[in-house]
Enzyme design. Structure first.
Site, PDB file in Angstrom:
ATOM      1  N   LYS A 160     -42.935  83.720   3.369  1.00  0.00           N
ATOM      2  CA  LYS A 160     -41.543  83.284   3.160  1.00  0.00           C
ATOM      3  C   LYS A 160     -41.159  83.487   1.700  1.00  0.00           C
ATOM      4  CE  LYS A 160     -38.493  79.321   4.118  1.00  0.00           C
ATOM      5  NZ  LYS A 160     -38.444  77.916   4.598  1.00  0.00           N
ATOM      6  N   SER A 165     -35.228  76.991   8.356  1.00  0.00           N
ATOM      7  CA  SER A 165     -34.879  78.006   7.389  1.00  0.00           C
ATOM      8  C   SER A 165     -35.866  79.173   7.349  1.00  0.00           C
ATOM      9  CB  SER A 165     -34.778  77.400   5.985  1.00  0.00           C
ATOM     10  OG  SER A 165     -36.049  76.940   5.567  1.00  0.00           O
ATOM     11  N   SER A 187     -38.066  73.304   9.064  1.00  0.00           N
ATOM     12  CA  SER A 187     -37.879  74.730   8.790  1.00  0.00           C
ATOM     13  C   SER A 187     -38.992  75.657   9.267  1.00  0.00           C
ATOM     14  CB  SER A 187     -37.643  74.951   7.299  1.00  0.00           C
ATOM     15  OG  SER A 187     -36.344  74.560   6.958  1.00  0.00           O
TER      16      SER A 187
END
Lengths: 488, 102
Positions: free
Chosen positions: A80, A155, A179
């Site tokens: 990420k 997210s 997330s």
């Protein structure tokens, strides 16, 4: 016969170590898929093709030389884009960090490298991890590999979409209020949010540090266990990490669920939850029952207050954490001659941050300001105490709690983005876990209109082994839930 | 319109401007308008917490209590000046260049 990208990681890494499969071939197979599919899915912000191939060849040379190799030898991992990678730009999906190249690796990235993993690239996300749909990225949204008109969740949407689409066998996400679990649920993969303090946050660009953890996403439970085993453990550079020995989580897998008590959380199954989700979670519970678990119901009325408490704490911490972006030492800086300090600072932040980030910083500043601190921030932290106590009480009767991961199936791009509160409401099932600091996992448990649904298991602090053991037992009993999207 | 009138009481446009200034974020006129309206909805929802009596509840933010985490005070290799300056949007010689203060 499984295609190469579908080979479980624990099997592929074994074959690479024994020389049966070359790391270069394995890594190339994912790079080829990224090239072919990511134009549409947009799971990645940055792909480091040459670096990855070089690293893979190095692994192959080590194998030939008979050197000892790590547990993730030659395995590509997507990271990420809020996790620092030395020499690879780390943007947080924000204009503010568009050109930021970290001079150091996050601890989790160091640990991946120490096990001979190959960093494939950096994945798309909501800007500064603030969102539930990966639509707030400065670089544009990621799309759900199951249906390109739908959101992948957020997210960590890019991390989940990359694994689902076979554009990486493993990925790292971060989970502040859901997330990791939300996009795992929306993309039909396994995602685990660890106990607060199990995984080092050193090198994770902070959003709300008292709530967030880095965690693994994978296509199956065993691979998820493997990645967790690699990243877990104490780190002196993150003083909130726990002094626990890193466990080989794979060892916990196998066996039946006899005597396991699982509590279905009433408040998270009620009004406001899509009927298809309720039905899928009930079927999931039924399956656990067949496997020997005992299913009961538990009522935790305090959870009705989790969402406002979460948002107040997260926004407050964000307002403080994001105060560092001044455009001086790194990051975006507005052009402007002769502006004074405060003005230049304000214009830089106005142009560098997107609408959701600004919304949260300003509301967080408000919640911490004189006159409102007691009413908002302090109150929210007290509610977090009540939620933690209430879960602790429930864990006296149950080994695990069960709830949907998301109250609804993946929604359409653009459907909720203009109504922030409606989007916040989607986090209702995931935020209690972060407020309580406990671990939870999202597991694919059904489909609705060709879109995946997820079940969420929640454990007491450091209960990762029982989460993974239960998830794996379910996976073996219901392999039809672990499917690839029809992407080719 | 009634909806708007009712919601207005949580935060005014002037307060939004003030708090944004405290956070050092310059807002456009459109943003001020939109945020005032959205903040009122969001704050109305946050107000739900007032239903709970938390007088006797301690504020605790950590699952496992950790106290006094020490490490050895050893000198480690710091970032070089070049590395530290590498990401700066404006620099002069060996320094970050900041906006004028005085």
């Amino acid at each position: 016969m499984a295609r190469l990208f579908e080979l479980p990681v624990w099997e592929a890494s074994g074959q690479i170590r024994s020389g049966e499969l070359s790391a270069e071939e394995y890594v190339s197979c994912f790079l080829e898929r990224v090239e072919r599919l990511d134009g549409e899915v947009k799971a990645y912000i940055t792909v480091v093709r040459e670096k990855a191939l070089r690293q893979a060849r190095l692994v192959d040379r080590k194998v030939k030389a008979g050197l000892k190799l790590g547990r993730l030898a030659g395995v590509p991992v997507a990271v990420k884009d809020n996790i620092c990678t030395v020499g690879i730009r780390t943007t947080c999906a924000s204009r503010m960090l568009e050109n930021f190249v970290p001079p150091y690796d996050a601890t989790v990235v160091e640990r991946l490298k120490a096990e001979d993993a190959v960093i494939l690239g950096k994945t798309n996300m909501d800007e500064f991890a603030m969102g539930t749909s990966t639509e707030t990225s400065y670089f544009g949204p990621t799309r759900n590999p199951w249906n390109l008109e739908r959101v992948p969740g957020g997210s960590s949407g890019g991390s989940a979409a990359a694994v689902a689409a076979g554009m990486a066998p493993l990925s790292l996400g971060s989970d502040t209020g859901g997330s990791i679990r939300c996009p795992a649920s929306f993309c039909g993969v396994v995602g685990l949010k660890p106990t607060y303090g199990l995984v080092s946050r050193y090198g994770l660009i902070a959003y709300a540090n008292s709530l967030e953890q880095i965690g693994p996403l994978a296509f199956n439970t065993r691979d998820c266990s493997l990645l967790l085993s690699v990243i877990a453990g104490r780190d002196l550079r993150d003083s909130t990490t726990l002094s626990v020995e890193a466990v080989g989580y794979g060892e916990a897998l196998g066996g039946n669920l006899k005597g396991f008590k699982v509590g279905l959380v009433k408040e998270l199954m009620g009004e406001g939850t899509h009927p298809a989700v309720v039905e899928a979670v009930q079927r999931f519970a039924g399956k656990l029952e067949e496997l020997g678990a005992w299913i009961g119901e538990v009522s935790l009325p305090i959870l009705d207050y989790a969402l406002p408490a979460y948002y107040i704490i997260a926004m407050s911490e964000a307002s403080s954490n994001l105060a560092r972006y001044d455009g001086i030492r790194y990051g975006f800086r507005a052009e402007g001659e002769g502006l004074d300090w405060s003005r230049e600072f304000s214009v830089t932040r106005s142009l560098g941050f997107g609408p959701e980030v600004k919304r949260r910083i300003i509301l967080g500043t408000y919640a911490l300001s004189a006159g409102y601190y007691d009413r908002f921030f302090l109150k929210a932290v007290k509610v977090a105490t009540l939620i933690r106590r209430s879960l602790a009480e429930a864990f006296k009767k149950f080994n695990l709690l069960l709830a949907p991961t998301m109250p609804l199936p993946p929604f359409r791009l653009g459907e909720k983005i203009s109504d922030p509160l409606a989007l916040y409401m989607c986090d209702i099932d995931t935020v209690p876990v972060n407020l309580a600091g406990v671990p939870a996992i999202s597991i694919p448990c059904g489909f609705h209109g060709g879109l995946p649904l997820g079940a969420q298991l929640i454990a007491p602090p450091l209960g990762e082994e029982s989460l993974l053991k239960t998830a794996e037992a379910y996976e073996k009993a219901a392999p039809e839930m672990f499917r690839r999207p029809p992407l080719g | 319109m009634e909806e708007k009138g009712r919601a207005e009481k949580h935060i005014s446009r002037r307060e939004v401007e003030h708090v944004a200034w405290l956070a050092r974020i310059e807002l456009s006129e459109e943003e001020k308008e939109l945020y005032t309206q959205q903040f009122n909805q969001i704050l109305a929802y946050f107000g739900k917490l007032a239903e709970l009596n938390t007088e006797e509840v301690p504020p605790e933010l950590h699952v496992v209590s950790l106290v006094n985490v020490y490490r050895d005070d050893k000198v480690k290799k710091p970032l070089s000046r070049g590395e530290a300056l590498k990401n700066a949007p404006k620099k002069r010689e060996e320094y970050f260049e900041a906006p004028k203060i005085l």
